[in-house]
Design a protein around this motif. Structure first.
Motif, PDB file in Angstrom:
ATOM      1  N   GLY A 357       0.797  -1.212   0.000  1.00 28.48           N
ATOM      2  CA  GLY A 357       0.000   0.000   0.000  1.00 28.48           C
ATOM      3  C   GLY A 357       0.834   1.268   0.000  1.00 28.48           C
ATOM      4  N   LEU A 358       2.115   1.161   0.387  1.00 31.54           N
ATOM      5  CA  LEU A 358       3.002   2.324   0.436  1.00 31.54           C
ATOM      6  C   LEU A 358       3.838   2.501  -0.826  1.00 31.54           C
ATOM      7  N   ILE A 359       4.107   1.399  -1.516  1.00 30.42           N
ATOM      8  CA  ILE A 359       5.049   1.430  -2.635  1.00 30.42           C
ATOM      9  C   ILE A 359       4.631   2.393  -3.734  1.00 30.42           C
ATOM     10  N   LEU A 360       3.379   2.299  -4.201  1.00 26.74           N
ATOM     11  CA  LEU A 360       2.958   3.120  -5.333  1.00 26.74           C
ATOM     12  C   LEU A 360       2.921   4.617  -4.997  1.00 26.74           C
ATOM     13  N   PRO A 361       2.280   5.046  -3.896  1.00 30.02           N
ATOM     14  CA  PRO A 361       2.270   6.500  -3.629  1.00 30.02           C
ATOM     15  C   PRO A 361       3.650   7.086  -3.375  1.00 30.02           C
ATOM     16  N   VAL A 362       4.544   6.350  -2.706  1.00 29.21           N
ATOM     17  CA  VAL A 362       5.889   6.865  -2.421  1.00 29.21           C
ATOM     18  C   VAL A 362       6.717   6.940  -3.703  1.00 29.21           C
ATOM     19  N   GLY A 363       6.814   5.832  -4.425  1.00 31.14           N
ATOM     20  CA  GLY A 363       7.623   5.804  -5.649  1.00 31.14           C
ATOM     21  C   GLY A 363       7.070   6.701  -6.738  1.00 31.14           C
ATOM     22  N   PHE A 364       5.757   6.704  -6.917  1.00 36.97           N
ATOM     23  CA  PHE A 364       5.127   7.499  -7.965  1.00 36.97           C
ATOM     24  C   PHE A 364       5.304   8.989  -7.690  1.00 36.97           C
ATOM     25  N   ALA A 365       5.197   9.391  -6.422  1.00 38.02           N
ATOM     26  CA  ALA A 365       5.400  10.801  -6.057  1.00 38.02           C
ATOM     27  C   ALA A 365       6.815  11.251  -6.410  1.00 38.02           C
ATOM     28  N   ALA A 366       7.807  10.411  -6.119  1.00 35.16           N
ATOM     29  CA  ALA A 366       9.202  10.757  -6.430  1.00 35.16           C
ATOM     30  C   ALA A 366       9.379  10.984  -7.933  1.00 35.16           C
ATOM     31  N   LEU A 367       8.797  10.115  -8.742  1.00 35.16           N
ATOM     32  CA  LEU A 367       8.910  10.255 -10.200  1.00 35.16           C
ATOM     33  C   LEU A 367       8.237  11.543 -10.683  1.00 35.16           C
ATOM     34  N   LEU A 368       7.038  11.811 -10.176  1.00 33.87           N
ATOM     35  CA  LEU A 368       6.298  12.993 -10.620  1.00 33.87           C
ATOM     36  C   LEU A 368       6.976  14.296 -10.184  1.00 33.87           C
ATOM     37  N   ILE A 369       7.573  14.302  -9.007  1.00 31.46           N
ATOM     38  CA  ILE A 369       8.295  15.497  -8.543  1.00 31.46           C
ATOM     39  C   ILE A 369       9.475  15.794  -9.472  1.00 31.46           C
ATOM     40  N   VAL A 370      10.190  14.744  -9.859  1.00 31.02           N
ATOM     41  CA  VAL A 370      11.325  14.905 -10.773  1.00 31.02           C
ATOM     42  C   VAL A 370      10.863  15.479 -12.112  1.00 31.02           C
ATOM     43  N   ALA A 371       9.723  14.983 -12.628  1.00 29.02           N
ATOM     44  CA  ALA A 371       9.216  15.457 -13.912  1.00 29.02           C
ATOM     45  C   ALA A 371       8.639  16.864 -13.803  1.00 29.02           C
ATOM     46  N   THR A 372       7.992  17.181 -12.686  1.00 29.21           N
ATOM     47  CA  THR A 372       7.336  18.482 -12.512  1.00 29.21           C
ATOM     48  C   THR A 372       8.341  19.613 -12.294  1.00 29.21           C
ATOM     49  N   PHE A 373       9.323  19.364 -11.434  1.00 27.39           N
ATOM     50  CA  PHE A 373      10.263  20.425 -11.055  1.00 27.39           C
ATOM     51  C   PHE A 373      11.650  20.269 -11.676  1.00 27.39           C
ATOM     52  N   ARG A 374      11.771  19.280 -12.591  1.00 28.30           N
ATOM     53  CA  ARG A 374      13.030  19.048 -13.301  1.00 28.30           C
ATOM     54  C   ARG A 374      14.203  18.951 -12.316  1.00 28.30           C
ATOM     55  N   VAL A 375      14.018  18.148 -11.292  1.00 28.52           N
ATOM     56  CA  VAL A 375      15.013  18.001 -10.233  1.00 28.52           C
ATOM     57  C   VAL A 375      16.317  17.425 -10.799  1.00 28.52           C
ATOM     58  N   LYS A 376      17.419  18.121 -10.529  1.00 25.55           N
ATOM     59  CA  LYS A 376      18.764  17.704 -10.950  1.00 25.55           C
ATOM     60  C   LYS A 376      18.838  17.360 -12.429  1.00 25.55           C
ATOM     61  N   ASN A 377      17.883  17.908 -13.198  1.00 22.28           N
ATOM     62  CA  ASN A 377      17.882  17.741 -14.653  1.00 22.28           C
ATOM     63  C   ASN A 377      17.971  16.270 -15.072  1.00 22.28           C
ATOM     64  N   MET A 378      17.299  15.401 -14.322  1.00 23.46           N
ATOM     65  CA  MET A 378      17.368  13.965 -14.613  1.00 23.46           C
ATOM     66  C   MET A 378      16.723  13.603 -15.949  1.00 23.46           C
ATOM     67  N   LEU A 379      15.868  14.474 -16.451  1.00 32.26           N
ATOM     68  CA  LEU A 379      15.236  14.219 -17.751  1.00 32.26           C
ATOM     69  C   LEU A 379      15.928  14.966 -18.891  1.00 32.26           C
ATOM     70  N   GLY A 380      17.070  15.592 -18.590  1.00 35.05           N
ATOM     71  CA  GLY A 380      17.821  16.292 -19.614  1.00 35.05           C
ATOM     72  C   GLY A 380      17.031  17.445 -20.209  1.00 35.05           C
ATOM     73  N   ALA A 381      17.080  17.578 -21.527  1.00 30.23           N
ATOM     74  CA  ALA A 381      16.397  18.677 -22.213  1.00 30.23           C
ATOM     75  C   ALA A 381      14.944  18.332 -22.548  1.00 30.23           C
ATOM     76  N   TYR A 382      14.501  17.148 -22.184  1.00 32.55           N
ATOM     77  CA  TYR A 382      13.148  16.715 -22.555  1.00 32.55           C
ATOM     78  C   TYR A 382      12.087  17.556 -21.850  1.00 32.55           C
ATOM     79  N   ARG A 383      11.112  18.053 -22.621  1.00 30.30           N
ATOM     80  CA  ARG A 383      10.010  18.845 -22.072  1.00 30.30           C
ATOM     81  C   ARG A 383       8.829  17.914 -21.787  1.00 30.30           C
ATOM     82  N   TYR A 384       8.532  17.730 -20.528  1.00 29.13           N
ATOM     83  CA  TYR A 384       7.481  16.785 -20.127  1.00 29.13           C
ATOM     84  C   TYR A 384       6.105  17.391 -20.403  1.00 29.13           C
ATOM     85  N   PRO A 385       5.181  16.633 -21.022  1.00 31.25           N
ATOM     86  CA  PRO A 385       3.846  17.169 -21.351  1.00 31.25           C
ATOM     87  C   PRO A 385       3.070  17.580 -20.096  1.00 31.25           C
TER      88      PRO A 385
END
Length: 416
Positions: A357-385
């Motif tokens: 019950g904890l795995i999806l909300p914890v892991g999914f939040a981390a991924l979305l934060i990275v995509a939303t705020f471009r944390v440490k530029n982990m997605l490079g130059a890619y512009r997330y929709p």
């Protein structure tokens, strides 16, 4: 000499085309790994129970759960695919230690549920061939281990999960045909349900994109070297297709059971509703086909749970030999627990349910934060929709509700 200049360009274009074509082949295996990991013993049990409970109205729950699952997987696959990092590596880059926490959750939950997967394999062989369930569980585990003993374990894994997925769908489609379900009622309930049960919908979502299943296909994808913005279209298509394959299997299984339920059949409460329905619909052949489906669902889940759990305990530079050795040890250990106890101990299942019950909300939040705020530029130059981020965060809110519901239900079981 002047004619030789364009050749390197042409050669590079040909190489890129071959690389992308090979990547698409890997993605087929990855999407089937995700789909067959979701189609486990619990998937079959839930489908039988909920069809019996809701009848044709269960079609609406299936449709809504598929749409939510697609929203989750579109984001998970895209973020992992573009970054080239596994979920726990992304989480660790976001917040040191978070990835370790996530890896422990996945490995613990995956191990306990894998005991149940081995047990399901034993029951499947028992229905299929009449062998003792314990012996069947051991045979299932041995066959899974043989895959990872292969020098080309990755390629073997991709092919086997595709074959298992296709066999399960064909066998289920046959029983769905002979059970003569009220297809018109089912299709009507897709859009105009006679009854809506949100608890059942959230249960379906948790069972198909909860725990290790969320990351099974995406991790297989980058382990095989398919990553980067150039694969975005194929990654998006594969992530959605994997969910649709799971949905097709769920719908066919639902129809197979619905035909029997609509006919007024009575079911014993101490046995699998799905198994009984297959036997009623197609006699001895139906019982054996149910065994084939249950076994296929179980061994594919054994493979998926072990592979994905180990992917959280290693990194991209870990040698294939070490990864395969750890995966084999994971399967052997879960089989030893199954043989010793006969099933996953009740206390462990409660703990694993809380972990899941904890795995999806914890892991999914981390991924979305990275995509939303471009944390440490982990997605490079890619512009997330932007639209995908909005859909992702709305889906995340549901996963939080799922997690709270899971923990509340488990607390009651623990106290009771």
């Amino acid at each position: 000499m002047a004619n030789t200049q364009p050749q390197p360009v042409a050669s590079k274009a040909a190489t890129d085309a071959e690389r992308i074509k090979g990547g698409r082949s890997v993605l087929v295996g990855a999407l089937f790994l995700m789909a067959t990991s979701a189609i486990g013993p619990g998937f079959i049990t839930q489908t039988g129970q909920f069809t019996y409970q809701l009848g044709a109205a269960f079609a609406f729950a299936i449709l809504v759960s598929i749409l939510i699952d697609i929203a989750v997987q579109l984001n998970v696959w895209r973020i992992i695919g573009v970054s080239g990092l596994r979920a726990h590596e992304i989480a660790n880059n976001l917040l040191p230690g978070l990835g370790v926490f996530l890896a422990i959750l996945v490995a613990l939950g995956g191990f306990v549920f894998n005991v149940g997967n081995v047990a399901g394999g034993g029951l499947g062989i028992n229905s299929m061939l009449g062998l003792d369930a314990t012996t069947g569980g051991i045979i299932t585990a041995v066959l899974a281990v043989l895959i990872f003993l292969s020098k080309k374990a990755g390629a073997a894994l991709d092919k086997i999960v595709v074959v298992l997925g296709v066999v399960m769908i064909i066998a289920t489609a046959y029983v769905a045909f002979v059970s003569n379900p009220p297809v018109g009622d089912a299709m009507k309930n897709f859009v105009m349900p006679e009854k809506v049960d949100f608890t059942i919908i959230t249960t379906l979502v948790g069972g198909t994109v909860g725990g290790y299943i969320t990351y099974a296909g995406a991790h297989r994808m980058i382990d095989a070297g398919v990553q980067g913005p150039e694969y975005i279209k194929d990654i998006a298509n594969s992530s959605a297709t994997g969910v649709i394959v799971t949905g097709i299997m769920r719908f066919l299984l639902f129809l197979a059971i619905l035909g029997v339920v609509a006919g007024g059949a009575k079911f014993a409460t101490d046995s699998s509703i799905a198994g009984q329905a297959f036997g009623i619909a197609a006699g001895d052949l139906g019982t054996r086909l149910f065994g084939v489906i249950l076994w296929g669902a179980s061994i594919s889940s054994v493979i998926g749970a072990a592979y994905t759990s180990v992917s959280f305990l290693t990194h991209k530079n870990t040698s294939a030999l070490v990864k395969n050795g750890m995966t084999i040890a994971f399967i052997v250990a879960s089989t030893i627990v199954f043989v010793a106890v006969g099933k996953a101990p009740a206390t462990l299942l409660i703990v694993a349910g809380a972990v899941n019950g904890l795995i999806l909300p914890v892991g999914f939040a981390a991924l979305l934060i990275v995509a939303t705020f471009r944390v440490k530029n982990m997605l490079g130059a890619y512009r997330y929709p932007l639209w995908l981020l909005v859909v992702g965060w709305l889906s995340w809110a549901l996963t939080v509700y799922l997690g709270i519901s899971s923990l509340s239900g488990i607390a009651k079981l623990w106290n009771g």
